[in-house]
Design an enzyme around this catalytic site. Structure first.
Site, PDB file in Angstrom:
ATOM      1  N   VAL A 109     -55.054 -24.583  -1.733  1.00 23.50           N
ATOM      2  CA  VAL A 109     -55.566 -23.271  -2.168  1.00 23.50           C
ATOM      3  C   VAL A 109     -57.031 -23.116  -1.752  1.00 23.50           C
ATOM      4  O   VAL A 109     -57.467 -22.050  -1.279  1.00 23.50           O
ATOM      5  CB  VAL A 109     -55.399 -23.096  -3.701  1.00 23.50           C
ATOM      6  CG1 VAL A 109     -55.986 -21.773  -4.155  1.00 23.50           C
ATOM      7  CG2 VAL A 109     -53.929 -23.191  -4.095  1.00 23.50           C
ATOM      8  N   CYS A 110     -57.807 -24.192  -1.903  1.00 25.38           N
ATOM      9  CA  CYS A 110     -59.226 -24.142  -1.551  1.00 25.38           C
ATOM     10  C   CYS A 110     -59.412 -23.790  -0.074  1.00 25.38           C
ATOM     11  O   CYS A 110     -60.326 -23.047   0.300  1.00 25.38           O
ATOM     12  CB  CYS A 110     -59.903 -25.484  -1.838  1.00 25.38           C
ATOM     13  SG  CYS A 110     -59.771 -25.962  -3.563  1.00 25.38           S
ATOM     14  N   THR A 111     -58.532 -24.337   0.773  1.00 23.19           N
ATOM     15  CA  THR A 111     -58.636 -24.065   2.213  1.00 23.19           C
ATOM     16  C   THR A 111     -58.425 -22.575   2.484  1.00 23.19           C
ATOM     17  O   THR A 111     -59.126 -21.974   3.302  1.00 23.19           O
ATOM     18  CB  THR A 111     -57.608 -24.938   2.972  1.00 23.19           C
ATOM     19  OG1 THR A 111     -57.882 -26.304   2.665  1.00 23.19           O
ATOM     20  CG2 THR A 111     -57.678 -24.719   4.470  1.00 23.19           C
TER      21      THR A 111
END
Ligand code: BEZ
Length: 214
Positions: free
Chosen positions: A45-47
């Site tokens: 998700v962070c990517t």
């Protein structure tokens, strides 16, 4: 203790970032600044989130707003991860700095810890004003990626309310009518908003819901 919250002054921490050492107050200087945290490098998700921030960087720059990411790994790891972020997000360059916090000290001081898992950062986002005070905070769990359109929308509301005695109603979008602040009397509103305003006709007959366009 709720930790850093609306109206508090951002601690003037010195942080290591992918753009070198930064003192937070020097970085904010006189600009609105968005500081957003992530659970960790090389996570799915962070990517997508950091890539979406890169894709939206022009929208923030047009509004004079600076960005500062944060993830709980070191700068070397961030620099490797940025290659993945850019590759996955159609080559949008990550032009903003990403702070390192391998010891998880910064997230504690910036109130970015997940209350359900005090060893982990949440997806926290603070919008800091030119006066270095927190104007708005989001706190999402690791499982929910943020919507950058909502970040821009909330920012536009803050910027408008900083210039006029108004607030923005539910689901407001830029260009739509705003409401006049309750602290403004009708007489004051006539002077403040020469373009005029419409008052909702409510069963109470109280004239508190007044729409104008600014
Ligand atoms: C993610 O970025 O996908 C993620 C990170 C930590 C926990 C759960 C999801």
């Amino acid at each position: 203790m709720p930790g850093l919250t609306l109206g508090d002054t951002l601690p003037n921490l010195e942080v290591e970032t992918t753009h070198g050492k930064i003192k937070l107050h020097d970085y904010v200087n006189n600009s609105y600044t968005i500081i957003f945290s992530h659970p960790g490098d090389f996570t799915p998700v962070c990517t997508t989130e950091l890539g979406m921030m890169a894709a939206y960087a022009d929208k923030f720059a047009q509004r004079g707003v600076k960005l500062l990411g944060l993830s709980c790994d070191d700068v070397n790891s961030h620099n490797e991860w940025i290659k993945d972020i850019e590759a996955f997000n159609n080559g949008h360059k990550v032009t903003y700095p990403i702070a390192a916090d391998p010891k998880k000290n910064i997230i504690k001081q910036l109130n970015m810890v997940d209350p359900d898992d005090t060893q982990s950062p949440s997806r926290a986002l603070h919008i800091v004003g030119p006066d270095k005070k927190i104007k708005l905070s989001f706190l999402y769990p690791a499982s929910t990626g943020r919507n950058m359109d909502e970040v821009v929308r909330a920012l536009d509301s803050l910027l408008k309310a900083s210039k006029h005695k108004i607030a923005t109603p539910a689901n407001w979008k830029p260009g739509e009518p705003v409401v006049i602040a309750p602290s403004v009397s009708n007489d004051e509103a006539k002077e403040m908003f020469p373009q005029g305003f419409d008052t909702a006709d409510l069963p109470s007959k109280k004239e508190y819901l007044r729409f104008t366009v600014v």
